[in-house]
Each structure stands twice: as C-alpha cells, then as structure tokens.
Enzyme design. Sequence first.
Site, short mmCIF file in Angstrom:
data_model
loop_
_atom_site.label_atom_id
_atom_site.label_comp_id
_atom_site.label_asym_id
_atom_site.label_seq_id
_atom_site.Cartn_x
_atom_site.Cartn_y
_atom_site.Cartn_z
N LYS A 264 0.86 -1.18 0.00
CA LYS A 264 0.00 0.00 0.00
C LYS A 264 0.90 1.23 0.00
O LYS A 264 1.70 1.43 0.90
CB LYS A 264 -0.89 0.00 1.25
CG LYS A 264 -1.62 1.34 1.50
CD LYS A 264 -2.50 1.32 2.75
CE LYS A 264 -3.06 2.71 3.07
NZ LYS A 264 -3.89 2.74 4.29
N ASP A 269 -2.54 10.31 3.44
CA ASP A 269 -3.93 9.92 3.69
C ASP A 269 -4.63 10.99 4.52
O ASP A 269 -4.52 11.01 5.74
CB ASP A 269 -3.96 8.56 4.41
CG ASP A 269 -5.39 8.06 4.64
OD1 ASP A 269 -6.32 8.66 4.08
OD2 ASP A 269 -5.55 7.07 5.38
N LYS A 276 -9.93 13.05 8.10
CA LYS A 276 -9.36 12.76 9.42
C LYS A 276 -9.29 14.04 10.25
O LYS A 276 -9.30 15.15 9.70
CB LYS A 276 -7.93 12.22 9.25
CG LYS A 276 -7.84 10.81 8.70
CD LYS A 276 -6.40 10.33 8.70
CE LYS A 276 -6.25 8.95 8.08
NZ LYS A 276 -6.90 7.87 8.85
N ASP A 287 1.76 6.64 5.31
CA ASP A 287 0.79 5.68 4.81
C ASP A 287 1.24 4.95 3.54
O ASP A 287 0.50 4.15 2.97
CB ASP A 287 -0.57 6.37 4.61
CG ASP A 287 -1.75 5.44 4.88
OD1 ASP A 287 -1.56 4.43 5.57
OD2 ASP A 287 -2.85 5.75 4.39
N ASP A 346 -12.06 7.05 3.99
CA ASP A 346 -10.83 6.85 4.75
C ASP A 346 -10.41 5.37 4.79
O ASP A 346 -9.33 5.04 5.24
CB ASP A 346 -11.00 7.40 6.17
CG ASP A 346 -9.67 7.63 6.88
OD1 ASP A 346 -8.63 7.60 6.19
OD2 ASP A 346 -9.69 7.86 8.10
N GLU A 348 -9.35 3.68 2.42
CA GLU A 348 -8.87 3.75 1.03
C GLU A 348 -7.79 2.73 0.73
O GLU A 348 -7.62 2.32 -0.42
CB GLU A 348 -8.35 5.16 0.75
CG GLU A 348 -6.90 5.45 1.16
CD GLU A 348 -6.61 5.31 2.66
OE1 GLU A 348 -7.57 5.38 3.45
OE2 GLU A 348 -5.44 5.12 3.02
N ARG A 350 -7.49 -0.43 1.37
CA ARG A 350 -8.00 -1.69 0.84
C ARG A 350 -8.46 -1.54 -0.61
O ARG A 350 -8.41 -2.48 -1.39
CB ARG A 350 -9.13 -2.21 1.74
CG ARG A 350 -10.32 -1.30 1.82
CD ARG A 350 -11.21 -1.59 3.02
NE ARG A 350 -10.65 -1.09 4.28
CZ ARG A 350 -11.21 -1.27 5.46
NH1 ARG A 350 -12.37 -1.92 5.56
NH2 ARG A 350 -10.64 -0.79 6.55
N1 BES Z 1 -3.98 4.75 6.98
C1 BES Z 1 -5.05 4.46 7.84
C2 BES Z 1 -4.70 3.51 8.97
C3 BES Z 1 -3.66 3.94 9.97
C4 BES Z 1 -4.05 4.41 11.21
C5 BES Z 1 -2.32 3.84 9.69
C6 BES Z 1 -3.10 4.78 12.14
C7 BES Z 1 -1.37 4.21 10.63
C8 BES Z 1 -1.76 4.67 11.84
C9 BES Z 1 -6.20 3.86 7.04
O1 BES Z 1 -6.30 4.28 5.73
C10 BES Z 1 -7.45 4.26 7.74
O2 BES Z 1 -7.74 5.42 7.75
N2 BES Z 1 -8.17 3.29 8.29
C11 BES Z 1 -9.39 3.56 8.96
C12 BES Z 1 -10.37 2.51 8.53
C13 BES Z 1 -11.78 2.80 8.96
C14 BES Z 1 -12.29 4.02 8.24
C15 BES Z 1 -12.62 1.60 8.65
C16 BES Z 1 -9.11 3.47 10.46
O3 BES Z 1 -8.31 2.64 10.88
O4 BES Z 1 -9.70 4.26 11.19
ZN ZN Z 2 -4.60 4.91 4.82
MN MN Z 3 -7.43 6.07 5.54
#
Ligand code: BES
Ligand code: ZN
Ligand code: MN
Length: 494
Positions: A264, A269, A276, A287, A346, A348, A350
């Site tokens: 990824k 992000d 966010k 990210d 968010d 994204e 996946r």
């Molecule tokens: N890049 C983030 C995940 C992340 C969180 C990486 C903290 C490093 C540190 C990912 O794209 C994300 O935002 N995931 C969301 C998923 C949710 C919307 C289902 C999350 O973990 O809140």
């Molecule tokens: Zn992300």
């Molecule tokens: Mn995200």
Amino acid sequence: MTITVSTTPWNSIEADWLIVGICQNDDWGSELQGLDDALGGTLTRLRETGDLNGKAGSKLAIHDAQGIVAKRILLIGLGKPDKLDGARVHKSMMSAVRQISEKQETSVAVGIPADAAGSLSAGVLAQIVATAAVTGPVGQDLYRKEPGRYPLSAVTILTTTDAESEVTSAVSQGAILGEAVNLTRELVNRPAADIYPESFAARAAAMADSCGLKCEVLDEAKLSEEKMGSLLAVAQGSDRPARVVVLEHAGGDANGPTLALVGKGVTFDSGGLSLKTSEGMKTMKCDMAGAATVLGAMSAIARLKLPVNVIGVMGLVENMVSGNSYKLGDVLTARNGTTIEVLNTDAEGRLVLADVLAYAVDRGADKLIDLATLTGACVVALGVEVTGTFTNDESWQSDVLAAAGRSGEHAWPMPMFDHFGELLKSDVADCKNVGPRWGGAITAAKFLEKFVSEKPWVHLDIAGPSFADSNKPHREGGGTGCMVRTLVEVATAF
Ligand code: BES
Ligand code: ZN
Ligand code: MN
C-alpha cells in the site's frame, strides 16, 4: 563506511570505541578474559562492585581505557545466555551504536564472545551486528541543518580464524539488509510534499537501475486500461496522478514459482471526504510504508542475488479532498470485476490493494504477501510493536511467521472466521468497503481476500510498527523499516 572482519585480539584492535557483548553468567570465556587481563582486571572489579552485570539492555561505558589499543569500551548486556536470541542482540547493538554515533568520524570494533552466542552462529551474529551498524547511526533528521547523528567511519567485526569466512559473507549480507531498511525509512520519513506517486516511482526506478531489477511504471492511462477502477477512484481527488510500480527479480528457474510482494503506497492519507482530524492526519505521510517496505526488500533481494523469482507491486496514490474526490455512496468496479460501495473514503488502503493484489495475481504470482498501514484497529489489537498477520492459507502464514521469528521481528496471527466477511455485505454492490467498528482489522483483511483469487496469501498490517512517534535508546522515531528483513528472509527460504 567500511565494515571489515578481523581476527586481531580484542585488546590490540584500534578503534574509537570497542563494543563488547557480555552475558549474565559467571564464565566469561577466553576473549573477555583476555580483555580483562589487558585492562589489569578492571572488568573483574566492575563486576565485583555490581556495576557490570550483563543484564539485558544494560550498558556501561569506560571512556579512558588503559592497557588496550582502543580508546574507549562500551559494554553491552546481553542477558542470560539461554535466553539470548537474534532480537536481543539486535536491540542491544542498536542501542550501543546509537549511543556512540552522535559524533562525527567514529570508528568502532565489535566483539561478542563466541560462547555467549549460544545457539546463534558466528555468521548470524555478525549479520545482526552489521545491519545495526548501518541502520543505528541514521536518524530522521534529513531536513535539519545539523544532523543529530553521523555514519560510523569504520566498523571492524572481531572473530576467530575458524569463523572468518562465514562471518565475512554474513557481514556483507547484513550491510545490504541495513541499507534496504534505511531506504524504506528514508522514504517513509520524507513528507508528502517530496514523496508522492510520481516521485516515489522515480526513486523506485533509480533503485531498480542501480541493482539490476526490471522496473515498470504504470501511469494513469495504463491503469485505466488495466481496469484499476478502485485504485483510480481513491486517487481522483488529488492533483498528484496515481502510479503503480512493478519490480521484477528473475533469480529463479524460468518455470519456478513466483513470490509477489504487494505494498500500500498512499503517499498521504487525509481521509478524503471522510476527513481525518488533525491529530489523526499528522503522521499520514507514513501511509506509504507498505510500498516502501516492498521497495526496500526488493533492493536487498536483487543485491543478494537470491535464486528466486519475486515481483514487487506498489500501488501509489494520494487520498485528498477536492471537487473531484470520490464520494460516499459511489460504486467502484475493481480490476477483477467486483463492485464496491464506498461508505468511508478513509478506508482507502483496501481499495488500492484490491487492484494491485488482483494485478499481481494476473502477473503470475503463486504466493502473495501484502504490507499495509491498513487499520488503526490493528494497532488497538496488537500495540505499536507487533505486525498483525491475516491469511487464507495457514501453512503459508506459518512460513512467514517463522521468517519473522528468525529475523527477530514481532508478528502475530489474527483470526479470519467467515462471519467477519459477512459484515461487508452491501445492498447495492458486491460488497462495501467498511464493516462495523469492532474487528476492523479483520474485516479489512476479509475485504482484501476477495482479490487474491484463492492464491496463498498473507496480509501484514503494519499500521503500528512501521512508524514510531518517539525515539527510544534502541531505535529512532519515524519510519522503522519493520518487516524488510522478514521479507528478505521469506524470499531466502522460498
Ligand atoms: N492509513 C489508515 C490507517 C492507519 C491508522 C495507519 C493509524 C497508521 C496509523 C487507514 O487508511 C485508515 O484510515 N483506516 C481507517 C479505517 C476505517 C475508516 C474503517 C481506520 O483505521 O480508522
Ligand atoms: Zn490509509
Ligand atoms: Mn485512511
């Protein structure tokens, strides 16, 4: 920096610092005893006063060493010999090297007593020492006027005549691994203004050139031709166009199996329209750590000339907010034809991986590993030092876990029960891109599973361990380069 191997007795090696590993036991072995004799019994006296005990993680510096050629000694505790493993040696060495790399032009010699090493061979030890000598002195201060630490000017690894040739080849392998880890860390540490899909791809191409990898960069036109509708949707809100990089190392038989490493690479992000908070966004330059890990590992696999076929596929996008951003309710069509209802922009990562995983399968992957800073939920589950592993094939997962174990990296398997997959059912499309709050790391993995065509696959969620928010004695904050060594170990055993 040069790393050499020497059989010179410990008391007569020239260096600014002599780093000496010491276990928590009564029997010091001949190398340490020889050093103590040359020092006129200093070590024995320090032991008697309780200042030198060899406890894991302890350090003791002697700044004005008398009776030996090296100027100073740093004694590092390795703990009980029966508990000694590669991770322990790595941590102790990192902390030693970091302690002495704040000055310029420091030369170092390293001695670890052969009998202390227990089950670790001289080669394994030397490889760990070399890796630490390369990564330890590199900080995250790329953009500072005055760097906080400096590369060592020279490193000498002390060994015996018997082990000399084994140690010599291990040292060059260890240095290559260290440089791969540093490459990953550097890319993660550079902000999104400097590392975006095109500049990441340019770095990948330059790296490929320098170490003999084949490299293809797919631009937007090619990506739509390749039907990567899911990845392109994420990218469409950004002024930075998406890229996919494919690296190829054809080291094995022409009809032998292919290992695919998939990363990824969200270079920033913001969360997209599901924006966010500032707190959640401030580290999101990290990210793209999955893609950077794949790049680092591929560089080492090529430079080590491993006799295996490996492809590295990196999905590079920026997740931004604009009038052209993808929206909640949008239905995307992924490369493999699966339609996806977007209910959170968010989630994204996946969506990016869906297309690059399917692409890796179409490029002939027999087994896959993907790496992604995918979910905060995985960090909640396992903390910041453990990678979560998820699979559709237990035996492939145990290979990956075993490689992590040999590399001294922490990884732990998570369950993949069918009922988690049911949480992704959509009323309007084949699936949706988010499940409910609970079990978020697993529903994310269940989503990815739809795109690997049932090939053996392991997903590594590195959201916790790939980026550290503060310095520790044994490691710098920022990008950590976690899992680079594990991936190279997987490829070595493939
Ligand atoms: N890049 C983030 C995940 C992340 C969180 C990486 C903290 C490093 C540190 C990912 O794209 C994300 O935002 N995931 C969301 C998923 C949710 C919307 C289902 C999350 O973990 O809140
Ligand atoms: Zn992300
Ligand atoms: Mn995200």
